[in-house]
Design an enzyme around this catalytic site. Sequence first.
Site, PDB file in Angstrom:
ATOM      1  N   TYR A 143       0.826  -1.213   0.000  1.00 38.03           N
ATOM      2  CA  TYR A 143       0.000   0.000   0.000  1.00 38.03           C
ATOM      3  C   TYR A 143       0.863   1.267   0.000  1.00 38.03           C
ATOM      4  O   TYR A 143       0.419   2.326  -0.406  1.00 38.03           O
ATOM      5  CB  TYR A 143      -0.939   0.031   1.205  1.00 38.03           C
ATOM      6  N   LYS A 192       3.103 -15.235   2.619  1.00 37.79           N
ATOM      7  CA  LYS A 192       3.023 -15.987   1.360  1.00 37.79           C
ATOM      8  C   LYS A 192       4.460 -16.343   0.982  1.00 37.79           C
ATOM      9  O   LYS A 192       4.963 -15.976  -0.096  1.00 37.79           O
ATOM     10  CB  LYS A 192       2.312 -15.119   0.302  1.00 37.79           C
ATOM     11  N   ASP A 224      -3.477 -17.897   1.894  1.00 37.95           N
ATOM     12  CA  ASP A 224      -4.630 -18.576   1.280  1.00 37.95           C
ATOM     13  C   ASP A 224      -5.175 -19.659   2.200  1.00 37.95           C
ATOM     14  O   ASP A 224      -6.396 -19.812   2.370  1.00 37.95           O
ATOM     15  CB  ASP A 224      -4.258 -19.149  -0.103  1.00 37.95           C
ATOM     16  N   ASP A 248      -5.505  -6.478   5.918  1.00 36.16           N
ATOM     17  CA  ASP A 248      -6.691  -5.726   5.498  1.00 36.16           C
ATOM     18  C   ASP A 248      -7.820  -6.709   5.171  1.00 36.16           C
ATOM     19  O   ASP A 248      -8.960  -6.589   5.637  1.00 36.16           O
ATOM     20  CB  ASP A 248      -6.317  -4.894   4.258  1.00 36.16           C
ATOM     21  N   ASP A 252     -11.128  -8.119   7.897  1.00 40.21           N
ATOM     22  CA  ASP A 252     -12.541  -7.979   7.511  1.00 40.21           C
ATOM     23  C   ASP A 252     -13.228  -9.343   7.485  1.00 40.21           C
ATOM     24  O   ASP A 252     -14.368  -9.486   7.924  1.00 40.21           O
ATOM     25  CB  ASP A 252     -12.662  -7.332   6.128  1.00 40.21           C
TER      26      ASP A 252
END
Length: 364
Positions: A143, A192, A224, A248, A252
């Site tokens: 980001y 990852k 994942d 992020d 959620d």
Amino acid sequence: MKKNYRIAVLPGDGIGPEIMQEAVKVLQLVGEREGVTFTCEEGRIGGIAIDTDGTPLPEATVKLAKQADAVLLGAVGGPKWDQNPGHLRPETGLLGIRKELGLFANIRPATMHSSLVEASTLKPEVVSGVDLIVVRELTGGIYFGEKKRYDGPNGEVAEDLCIYNEAEIERIIRVGFEIARKRKKRLVSVDKANVLESSRLWRKVAERVATDYPDVELSHQLVDSCAMQLVRAPKQFDVIVTENMFGDILSDQAAMLTGSIGMLASASLAAGSFGLYEPVHGSAPDIAGKGIANPLATILSVAMMLRLSLDMDEAAAAVENAVWSVLEAGHRTGDIARDPSKAIGTVEMGQLVRDELSKQWQPK
Ligand code: NAD
């Protein structure tokens, strides 16, 4: 423990002022019971600040926040400012204050209280008893890495650089360990590492920091796999620590296990004990001014502030217990009510929490 704390209170827009009023009353009651003075000073942020000061983040608000021991924020935004240019949008105030205050760790608990099990879209046996925290790195990664847009032989090209250094990784991993240490002593670091170099560094640093926390069990999970496990068997998790973008998404996803946005609190921490505390939900313009917003996410944010910034663990637990007791007694605002005709309002819910707190508090 200090006897006088300065709290910067930024109600913001929409339902912000309504829910904040109830949260501040809870905080003042805690102060009375604990013999601590909370000096709450209000500042403007978001749409209200655009209208009054011509900017979503006035200098005075930044100063107020920097001088405080912690910040309580309601929510910002609304249709009135939706068409404004970037620098005059309410969210710019939110991003700005996070940056000004050096908030690098976002803490998002997802707790499924038994009396709210029916609010989740998942089966009761899967979500009942879920009690986990996602710790997300907030100021680095993809980001904030360099962004590029240019023309190439096959059309336009876009680049977003994902970059982390060891110091950035270490400080967020330490936050994860410290929180895990106070809970079930299990930390899952999510990355990852089978594909990304930044994740391989992340894993190496996590392993190194782990030697300072022999009492906490560290495991690694690919993002994942974590996403799948969160909906398959969420009870296996206690504390998850991860980088900005993965966090992020996963925070959620974890939050929605509980199914009720009006219940979700969050903290964003800087170095030391300073933090900004806010509900996860937005300014809910559709119900603003109607007196029906659920104040519990903001009240639970107060509990997080007491625990994480003010070292008042017992008071934090008392506030949380008061909230759970009120729910167990069957009281609901419209967003979590099974029977909307029996829903209570914002002020009534706040009062019930304070009544419950007064009841269960053992005066010192
Ligand atoms: P929202 O969270 O404001 O509302 C989504 C839905 O949940 C609405 O139906 C709303 O009525 C309901 N809801 C939210 N909080 C509630 C509460 N405490 N009690 C009862 N019901 C509640 O999200 P949105 O509608 O996507 O966004 C509205 C505005 O809020 C936008 O301007 C958006 O940019 C802003 N926003 C701000 C923040 C923040 O300040 N941190 C976060 C998200 C959205």
